[in-house]
Design a protein around this motif. Sequence first.
Motif, short mmCIF file in Angstrom:
data_model
loop_
_atom_site.label_atom_id
_atom_site.label_comp_id
_atom_site.label_asym_id
_atom_site.label_seq_id
_atom_site.Cartn_x
_atom_site.Cartn_y
_atom_site.Cartn_z
N MET A 4 -19.25 61.24 76.22
CA MET A 4 -20.75 60.55 76.56
C MET A 4 -20.70 59.56 75.38
O MET A 4 -20.69 59.59 74.31
CB MET A 4 -21.91 61.77 76.30
N LEU A 5 -21.28 58.44 76.24
CA LEU A 5 -21.55 57.17 75.15
C LEU A 5 -23.01 56.71 75.48
O LEU A 5 -23.66 56.80 76.47
CB LEU A 5 -20.49 55.91 75.74
N VAL A 6 -23.48 56.11 74.14
CA VAL A 6 -24.81 55.80 74.11
C VAL A 6 -24.84 54.33 73.77
O VAL A 6 -24.37 54.18 72.24
CB VAL A 6 -25.69 56.59 73.13
N ALA A 7 -25.28 53.38 74.36
CA ALA A 7 -25.69 51.98 73.75
C ALA A 7 -27.02 51.61 74.23
O ALA A 7 -27.52 51.74 75.34
CB ALA A 7 -24.46 51.02 74.24
N LEU A 14 -21.52 45.91 75.96
CA LEU A 14 -20.21 45.01 76.17
C LEU A 14 -18.98 45.85 75.40
O LEU A 14 -18.15 46.35 75.92
CB LEU A 14 -20.22 43.75 75.50
N HIS A 15 -19.20 46.27 74.27
CA HIS A 15 -18.36 46.97 73.56
C HIS A 15 -17.94 48.32 73.78
O HIS A 15 -16.86 48.80 73.79
CB HIS A 15 -18.71 46.87 71.90
N ALA A 16 -19.11 48.99 74.51
CA ALA A 16 -18.80 50.49 74.65
C ALA A 16 -18.20 50.44 76.17
O ALA A 16 -17.32 51.11 76.29
CB ALA A 16 -20.26 51.19 74.94
N SER A 17 -18.28 49.11 77.19
CA SER A 17 -17.83 49.26 78.28
C SER A 17 -16.16 48.91 78.05
O SER A 17 -15.33 49.49 78.56
CB SER A 17 -18.16 48.10 79.06
N ASN A 18 -15.80 48.28 76.80
CA ASN A 18 -14.45 48.25 76.50
C ASN A 18 -13.68 49.37 76.12
O ASN A 18 -12.54 49.68 76.21
CB ASN A 18 -14.17 46.91 75.32
N VAL A 19 -14.36 50.12 75.25
CA VAL A 19 -13.96 51.55 75.06
C VAL A 19 -13.84 52.67 76.10
O VAL A 19 -12.72 53.16 75.99
CB VAL A 19 -15.00 52.21 73.84
N ILE A 20 -14.85 52.30 77.21
CA ILE A 20 -14.53 53.36 78.41
C ILE A 20 -13.14 52.91 78.94
O ILE A 20 -12.37 53.79 79.39
CB ILE A 20 -15.69 53.09 79.24
N GLU A 21 -13.06 51.39 79.20
CA GLU A 21 -11.71 51.08 79.68
C GLU A 21 -10.41 51.37 79.04
O GLU A 21 -9.59 51.92 79.57
CB GLU A 21 -11.57 49.51 79.86
N PHE A 34 -23.25 58.43 80.38
CA PHE A 34 -23.74 57.29 79.38
C PHE A 34 -25.17 56.86 79.71
O PHE A 34 -25.67 57.06 80.75
CB PHE A 34 -22.72 56.17 79.36
N ILE A 35 -25.39 56.32 78.48
CA ILE A 35 -26.68 55.71 78.43
C ILE A 35 -26.22 54.17 78.05
O ILE A 35 -25.68 53.83 76.93
CB ILE A 35 -27.70 56.22 77.33
N GLY A 36 -26.45 53.12 78.94
CA GLY A 36 -26.16 51.80 78.74
C GLY A 36 -26.46 50.85 79.58
O GLY A 36 -27.42 51.01 80.25
N GLY A 37 -25.49 50.11 80.03
CA GLY A 37 -25.94 48.99 81.05
C GLY A 37 -25.09 48.59 82.05
O GLY A 37 -24.04 49.43 82.48
N LEU A 39 -22.30 46.59 82.06
CA LEU A 39 -20.71 46.70 81.94
C LEU A 39 -20.21 47.86 81.86
O LEU A 39 -19.17 48.26 82.27
CB LEU A 39 -20.70 45.71 80.88
N MET A 40 -21.09 48.71 81.28
CA MET A 40 -20.56 50.33 81.16
C MET A 40 -20.47 50.66 82.52
O MET A 40 -19.45 51.72 82.86
CB MET A 40 -21.36 51.02 80.32
N SER A 41 -21.41 50.46 83.41
CA SER A 41 -21.38 51.01 84.91
C SER A 41 -20.00 50.60 85.71
O SER A 41 -19.39 51.49 86.29
CB SER A 41 -22.51 50.46 85.77
N LYS A 42 -19.75 49.14 85.44
CA LYS A 42 -18.49 48.74 86.04
C LYS A 42 -17.39 49.54 85.49
O LYS A 42 -16.47 49.88 86.24
CB LYS A 42 -18.59 47.41 85.61
N ALA A 43 -17.18 49.62 84.15
CA ALA A 43 -16.21 50.21 83.59
C ALA A 43 -15.90 51.94 83.79
O ALA A 43 -14.82 52.27 84.39
CB ALA A 43 -16.07 50.11 81.90
N ALA A 44 -17.01 52.49 84.07
CA ALA A 44 -16.95 53.97 84.49
C ALA A 44 -17.04 54.15 85.76
O ALA A 44 -16.95 55.26 86.49
CB ALA A 44 -17.99 54.45 83.76
#
Length: 383
Positions: A4-7, A14-21, A34-37, A39-44
């Motif tokens: 679970m990630l929270v940004a 942006l940074h969390a999306s790269n971590v997901i990838e 996740f809680i985020g935006g 870019l995280m949606s795209k990655a996950a």
Amino acid sequence: MKYMLVAGEASGDLHASNVIESIKKLDSEAEFRFIGGDLMSKAARKSPDIHYDKLNVMGFSEVLRKLPALLSNLKAAKKIVRDFHPDVLILVDYPGFNLKLAKFAHNNGIRVDYFISPKIWAWKEWRVRDIKKYVDNMYSILPFEENFYSKHKYKVKYVGNPSVQEIDFALGHLPPKKHFIERQGLTESDKPLIALLPGSRKGEIRNNLPIMIEAMKRFPDHQFAVAAAPAIPEKFYREVAQDPGLQVVFGATPILLKYSVAALVTSGTATLETALIGTPQVVCYRANGNPVSYKIMEKLLKVKYVALPNLIVNNSIVPELLVHNCTVDSVARELSPLLQPSPKREWQINGYRNMRRRLGNSVASDYVAELIVESLKDQSTKH
């Protein structure tokens, strides 16, 4: 494994999306909430449980106004943590919200990792108590943070700075200057460009942009363009600037900086990005311009400098004009020697090289993902 990630804001997204990838490459069975935006949606490849635009507030009055919504979101976040019960909760900066969630997760037996330390070395140093109590692993993106935390008997790991790779990537995909000028509709293509980065929040833009524009009028042989923040509409910049000829550039900040002879930059991550690109800058932070506010800030701040390039090299390589010291006269005075070859310009460029060396070349998102995934695998083999 379950992650679970929270940004809570655009840079964290942006940074969390790269971590997901990066996690996906190492753990093919990774499950994400996740809680985020976006870019995280795209990655996950799924929607956030809560979008960060519901969390993003600035200033005491706005926090008060949105307090019921913030408390409701914190309650919802705790429910997700409890129901999903991740193997690890990965928090990205955003301390006001994230440290409360860290306490809840820790008290429920969930491992808490933190990527991008809150800036407690600047102010609110007391938060180190909560970090020591509730955060299992802290992954730092600023090299001096290791030393800061060691004074508090807490070990953190410097993993490299994500802006290094993000800027390198952007500079590797530059369009020719002529194409950029034409595509952005910049008018006087023969005049040297100056980039204005007035901040990413409406309050910052209101405080900084008018000063920046007035200072620019002292340099009629140059043209200037505003690097727009992703979530701020063009109409807002035009209302604040009251300048019919204002040129606004969207989604191309690194390119604008690269093709600018110098920049006026509101204090924050943008000062680091400008330095990595190599563009000389004047750092501005007008706030309300009240000398009393400056005195309060001086008392609260625990550091000698505010701008990240200065903090990283522990030296004054870029001028910092803060609160009442940020005036049209002072901005123009500091900018002037940066517009042509001069000792001040050369001093900044050399300081930038030193800063880049100190940041190193680790790919932060890959390194963090590796540390998290490997330690979780070790944990599961022990049980």
